[in-house]
Write an enzyme that holds these catalytic residues in place. Sequence first.
Site, PDB file in Angstrom:
ATOM      1  N   GLU A   1      34.608 -42.890 -34.357  1.00 58.18           N
ATOM      2  CA  GLU A   1      34.549 -43.805 -35.118  1.00 58.18           C
ATOM      3  C   GLU A   1      35.572 -43.909 -36.382  1.00 58.18           C
ATOM      4  O   GLU A   1      36.094 -44.683 -36.739  1.00 58.18           O
ATOM      5  CB  GLU A   1      33.114 -44.118 -35.551  1.00 58.18           C
ATOM      6  CG  GLU A   1      32.233 -43.684 -36.125  1.00 58.18           C
ATOM      7  CD  GLU A   1      31.849 -42.065 -35.928  1.00 58.18           C
ATOM      8  OE1 GLU A   1      31.114 -41.513 -36.688  1.00 58.18           O
ATOM      9  OE2 GLU A   1      31.691 -41.975 -34.674  1.00 58.18           O
TER      10      GLU A   1
ATOM     11  N   ASN B   1      37.990 -38.474 -36.117  1.00 60.05           N
ATOM     12  CA  ASN B   1      36.287 -38.184 -36.071  1.00 60.05           C
ATOM     13  C   ASN B   1      35.686 -36.946 -34.495  1.00 60.05           C
ATOM     14  O   ASN B   1      35.866 -38.399 -33.589  1.00 60.05           O
ATOM     15  CB  ASN B   1      35.272 -37.945 -37.039  1.00 60.05           C
ATOM     16  CG  ASN B   1      34.852 -39.172 -36.348  1.00 60.05           C
ATOM     17  OD1 ASN B   1      35.296 -40.058 -35.815  1.00 60.05           O
ATOM     18  ND2 ASN B   1      33.232 -39.358 -36.198  1.00 60.05           N
TER      19      ASN B   1
ATOM     20  N   CYS C   1      33.405 -38.365 -32.271  1.00 56.87           N
ATOM     21  CA  CYS C   1      32.435 -39.362 -31.979  1.00 56.87           C
ATOM     22  C   CYS C   1      33.717 -40.882 -32.003  1.00 56.87           C
ATOM     23  O   CYS C   1      33.208 -41.896 -31.261  1.00 56.87           O
ATOM     24  CB  CYS C   1      31.554 -39.746 -32.952  1.00 56.87           C
ATOM     25  SG  CYS C   1      30.755 -38.380 -33.029  1.00 56.87           S
TER      26      CYS C   1
END
Length: 961
Positions: free
Chosen positions: A368, A364, A366
């Site tokens: 994570e 994704n 970000c």
Amino acid sequence: MTETTSGPARGSRTKGTKATKGLRIERVHTTPGVHPYDEVVWERRDVVMTNWRDGSVNFEQRGVEFPDFWSVNAVNIVTSKYFRGAVGTPQRETGLKQLIDRIVKTYRKAGEEYKYFASPADAEIFEHELAYALLHQIFSFNSPVWFNVGTPQPQQVSACFILSVDDSMESILDWYKEEGMIFKGGSGAGLNLSRIRSSKELLSSGGNASGPVSFMRGADASAGTIKSGGATRRAAKMVILDVDHPDIEGFIETKVKEEEKIRALRDAGFDMDLGGDDITSVQYQNANNSVRVNDEFMRAVESGSAFGLRARMTGEIIEQVDAKALFRKMAQAAWACADPGIQYDDTINRWHTCPESGRINGSNPCSEYMHLDNTSCNLASLNLMKFLTDDGEGNQSFDVERFAKVVELVITAMDISICFADFPTQKIGENTRAFRQLGIGYANLGALLMATGHAYDSDGGRAIAGAISSLMTGTSYRRSAELAAVVGPYDGYARNAAPHNQVMRQHADANDTAVRMDDLDTPIWAAATETWQDVLRLGEKNGFRNAQASVIAPTGTIGLAMSCDTTGLEPDLALVKFKKLVGGGSMQIVNGTVPQALRRLGYQAEQIEAIVEHIAEHGNVLDAPGLKTEHYKVFDCAMGERSISAMGHVRMMAAIQPWISGALSKTVNMPESATVEEVEEIYFEAWKMGVKALAIYRDNCKVGQPLSAKTKEKEQDGIAEKTEDTIRAAVEKVIEYRPVRKRLPKGRPGITTSFTVGGAEGYMTANSYPDDGLGEVFLKMSKQGSTLAGMMDAFSIAVSVGLQYGVPLETYVSKFTNMRFEPAGMTDDPDVRMAQSIVDNIFRRLALDFLPFETRSALGIHSAEERQRHLDTGSYEQVIEEDELDVEGLAQSAPRQQIPAVPAAPAEIPAPKQAHTSAELVEMQLGISADAPLCFSCGTKMQRAGSCYICEGCGSTSGCS
């Protein structure tokens, strides 16, 4: 219309699996016969949120109902972001009870429908425990749950999405469409472009392929269009390219070249701030870029050998490159513009629970969430400070049992949500229901470590972080195995049983070999060890309900909603922050974790008081009275004179990663003086330590920084050398013009005005030239002592002399309005109803009295009459009605009336940076200006949260959580 799919949960039963009677839910926080709402004191609050740039009201809802222990900031964020229904209508939610009920009742209903609970009594306990945990800010779901669950709109619960794209035009256009639909819903998406043929490969028609970088341009433009088309936040997206792709060098350089364009345009006078009007003229600004490297490449870097770039269609090597040179190019690009980040492919797939169903190619935005293509993950985060017990005498412990019970509750709720959730595409819906990925995590780790007297960059701090992570993920998988016994394992488990259980053993082995440090982490490790033994036993017996259990997300908006001091796994930003006060205004406070830490470290009450006073005055612990130098490191923060080193951040990531199913959203902050070699070291050491992904951010590396003192980078030595002819041509005759002071005459007109700001009274005398504007200001404060009186006299003289030397009044107005300090608050001036400080009030009054309408309007300063006119007519400017026409006069010939040209309004003078958030406060104290955009909603400086940005003022975020 958005394409959505929904249906019954898949994997609720597996052939041959005997279903049990359902889960028995234990009471942890609640009391039988008493609703959690009845155990707290409720009060009414008014939520009015303004834009610091122009004073306009962004959001207003009065009389909302919240518990009395909720902070002003949390109330503002939850009310403005999560309450559903149009403001002012009966459908609008008016209190936290309605919001929580909307969610927990939906979860209970779905849990009963899909046979999760053993009895109606267990369902009721589940509802009450979930309501209690949300009410008391013990944990929070990700934002889509708050937005959508229980409303008539599609029940999207996931914040994170991974897409896929193949080497065909149809697939590429589908990528644009699917990504756009996800952005439209306020979530983020990432994908790996490595299947697309490179520009060095041929098409079947004989021409050269466009390559992934070319198609990135279209996707970037699409994301930017959706953002500017009314989305609630910037589009969050990630694009990844494998290091063996033939176009990898072009991919690495995309943002570097665009950053050079931004610098050139900025120097030419264009608005190139991250939210500026002209930033859309450059490309690739709407995505995070990451390079996916494998162990083969990293070993080639280590040995200095060649590395092969492979054709996408055949897999053959079509070019050999110097691995070390390519690695350095990555580091140089990250040093110059913070992109690309790096993802370690073999490490990621070594911990993959479902390799038989496909590799992990993407993440994704970000970084994570990392799992199969065309899947999603719903997140939830626990507030770690809620589990720290402290008797006020320095005796502390982490409530292991209660923590585990809350994790079980949250995992159960998260899995239930997949049963009723909607998804933006059919493929994502099918895959998510088949693998049921979850992403439980936590926030406030940095605050917890400081409160317990542990430095963020210390063995003790890393031991606590690792122990909590191990216990959280172990408990999550144990509950997942228990759920599998009740409603069946995930559909993909049968095919992936062996690798899934192997990954569980890897987690357990890492737990067994972890180093125990002190009385705080040792009990957590002991509980985690027992939990992982249960996981292995129950997993072999029942399988698992979820292919993934945990990630560490940025926790931007939800972290602020839980009143967390720190987001995700980040350290504290600074020791002094702003606290909003009920009824308006704010005050600077020293973090509450500081006294806790000092008590833990053995300091007495008198010493603690003196140290806290020193921090309040100076913003740091250097030379604090009575504080031992060996304890300085406990109070190291992300910014400041004693900031945590870059490798300190990496070591913390490495300490946590072995017990997180996914990855960690983390940006390693580096000082402006950091070198390319240091970036290389971080990327290399992170690989050796087993980190899955990271990005670096060097201060001042981006142009889009408000009020950056940098205008251009230093030229390289070779470019900086100039020939004698070049130097001679550059020498020009410089004529120096010095300002001349224009004194006021002996007799000068003036206005004396009394004012009151936040209860402080004063007088201002403004004298002007007979024909040429303001030239002198005198200020006097009532009952404020000789020191303040002297300071105001000195300030008045400095301003007056500046005016007489020709400094425009509008310059002073732009610099001193919005400056915030006490006394502040209500005034007795009908045109300036609220002032952020005495000087804010003074210069707003001077602007209204002496500046022309166009000039002060450009600065956002209007009288009460003008503001009312704007509400009535949509314009601040007075409309001058034309005289009635003389019809008879029209029959006569007359000269055409000349309409005078309206002079152009002067260019808007940018308002100075003022401390409206903790991020801005630390910048003012330390003279540091962090690279962060201004919030598009309220105008304040945002701060980093993982690899995203979060606005402390209103909760807006640039990420997908």
